[in-house]
Design a protein around this motif. Sequence first.
Motif, PDB file in Angstrom:
ATOM      1  N   PRO A 123      -9.926  52.968 -33.367  1.00  0.00           N
ATOM      2  CA  PRO A 123     -10.940  54.022 -33.444  1.00  0.00           C
ATOM      3  C   PRO A 123     -12.224  53.454 -34.045  1.00  0.00           C
ATOM      4  O   PRO A 123     -12.180  52.527 -34.864  1.00  0.00           O
ATOM      5  N   THR A 176     -16.795  54.636 -33.899  1.00  0.00           N
ATOM      6  CA  THR A 176     -17.832  55.618 -34.211  1.00  0.00           C
ATOM      7  C   THR A 176     -17.731  56.868 -33.333  1.00  0.00           C
ATOM      8  O   THR A 176     -17.187  56.842 -32.231  1.00  0.00           O
ATOM      9  N   CYS A 234     -14.235  63.292 -37.415  1.00  0.00           N
ATOM     10  CA  CYS A 234     -13.153  62.645 -38.169  1.00  0.00           C
ATOM     11  C   CYS A 234     -12.584  63.667 -39.144  1.00  0.00           C
ATOM     12  O   CYS A 234     -13.212  63.997 -40.154  1.00  0.00           O
ATOM     13  N   TYR A 235     -11.400  64.158 -38.839  1.00  0.00           N
ATOM     14  CA  TYR A 235     -10.825  65.259 -39.605  1.00  0.00           C
ATOM     15  C   TYR A 235     -10.292  64.821 -40.968  1.00  0.00           C
ATOM     16  O   TYR A 235     -10.263  65.627 -41.906  1.00  0.00           O
ATOM     17  N   ASN A 236      -9.856  63.579 -41.083  1.00  0.00           N
ATOM     18  CA  ASN A 236      -9.218  63.126 -42.333  1.00  0.00           C
ATOM     19  C   ASN A 236     -10.001  62.015 -43.021  1.00  0.00           C
ATOM     20  O   ASN A 236      -9.474  61.335 -43.895  1.00  0.00           O
ATOM     21  N   VAL A 237     -11.257  61.822 -42.658  1.00  0.00           N
ATOM     22  CA  VAL A 237     -12.109  60.809 -43.286  1.00  0.00           C
ATOM     23  C   VAL A 237     -13.301  61.540 -43.886  1.00  0.00           C
ATOM     24  O   VAL A 237     -14.104  62.126 -43.147  1.00  0.00           O
ATOM     25  N   TRP A 282      -9.256  52.179 -43.962  1.00  0.00           N
ATOM     26  CA  TRP A 282      -8.970  52.769 -42.660  1.00  0.00           C
ATOM     27  C   TRP A 282      -8.679  51.721 -41.593  1.00  0.00           C
ATOM     28  O   TRP A 282      -9.286  50.654 -41.562  1.00  0.00           O
ATOM     29  N   GLY A 337      -9.609  51.008 -38.540  1.00  0.00           N
ATOM     30  CA  GLY A 337     -10.690  51.373 -37.637  1.00  0.00           C
ATOM     31  C   GLY A 337     -11.873  50.456 -37.858  1.00  0.00           C
ATOM     32  O   GLY A 337     -11.810  49.515 -38.652  1.00  0.00           O
ATOM     33  N   ILE A 381     -16.004  53.340 -39.113  1.00  0.00           N
ATOM     34  CA  ILE A 381     -15.623  54.756 -39.078  1.00  0.00           C
ATOM     35  C   ILE A 381     -16.651  55.599 -39.828  1.00  0.00           C
ATOM     36  O   ILE A 381     -17.075  55.266 -40.939  1.00  0.00           O
ATOM     37  N   PRO A 422     -17.488  59.212 -41.579  1.00  0.00           N
ATOM     38  CA  PRO A 422     -16.807  60.404 -42.120  1.00  0.00           C
ATOM     39  C   PRO A 422     -17.407  61.688 -41.571  1.00  0.00           C
ATOM     40  O   PRO A 422     -18.603  61.774 -41.282  1.00  0.00           O
ATOM     41  N   HIS A 437     -20.764  54.532 -43.912  1.00  0.00           N
ATOM     42  CA  HIS A 437     -19.664  54.320 -42.960  1.00  0.00           C
ATOM     43  C   HIS A 437     -18.682  53.297 -43.511  1.00  0.00           C
ATOM     44  O   HIS A 437     -18.933  52.639 -44.521  1.00  0.00           O
TER      45      HIS A 437
END
Length: 288
Positions: A40, A42, A46-49, A58, A60, A63, A65, A248
């Motif tokens: 994963p 950009t 992001c539901y959990n970041v 992470w 990824g 990423i 948030p 990020h």
Amino acid sequence: MIKTNKDKLVIQSVQGQISSPATSNNPYRIDQEGLAHILPATGGICYNVKVGDSCMKWVGDHIEPGVSIKNDNTPDNKALMLLACIGNEAQVITGNAKGAKGFVTGMHGGVDHTLIYFGDEDLENMAIGDTILVKAYGQGLAIEGYEDIKCMNIDPRLFEKLNIKENSKGILEVPVVTEIPAYLMGSGVGGATAFSGDYDIMTGDKNANEKFGINKLRFGDLVLLKDCDNTNGRQYLEGSISIGVIVHSDCIKSGHGPGVTVIMSCKTSKIKGVIDEEANIGNYLGIL
């Protein structure tokens, strides 16, 4: 308390849509050892970041948030990136989450996304393509008596919450979680302006990550960049100081790492960092 010109600044609308994650025919990302990964990256929601979470843990790459927005019209998106400031109010104006309010947490250069925090319940009602309006407020911010310090990319109301103090030598003391040396700043160095986007702390050296507290960095943390001049473009300048916010996550690519959107910079040492583990925009904005 330091005084600013906040009452003279313009509040102006900019907006974008929740941007989908995207890939090309070659889906692989190459890490610092030349190995290929599918991860994963950009865009999207992001539901959990979240702000306040580690930016280093992470699985990824780059990423972002919360919610990533972009305007498909390039000039309009450049204005969104340039005028939106960390802490600005954002509001969903289309879709099932219409009316939900959040705030800007950073601008990510290269992919040119503006990053927005919303609460969990609001995230569940959002979809890619929803339009979010930002009340842009902050560019042009100046501190009275400190004309050599450039402020940028921060809402004046958030700026006032940072508990910046003037010491007996006329130096501004700013809470930060750590200080980063200039030689660790990578992707984005040489950019034409620091009033848009971010640049990265390089994380290829594990010893440096431990020595300078990089492994402990969180989204939203304030950091001091030593010998880093961001008053106009991004460059090395001995004695200069910049303050920025982590926007990020860490990255697997060489020359990359956690992104920093700069909020203050001075060509001389008129800024001093005061180490404070709680120096995070989430604390100042009351969400942590």
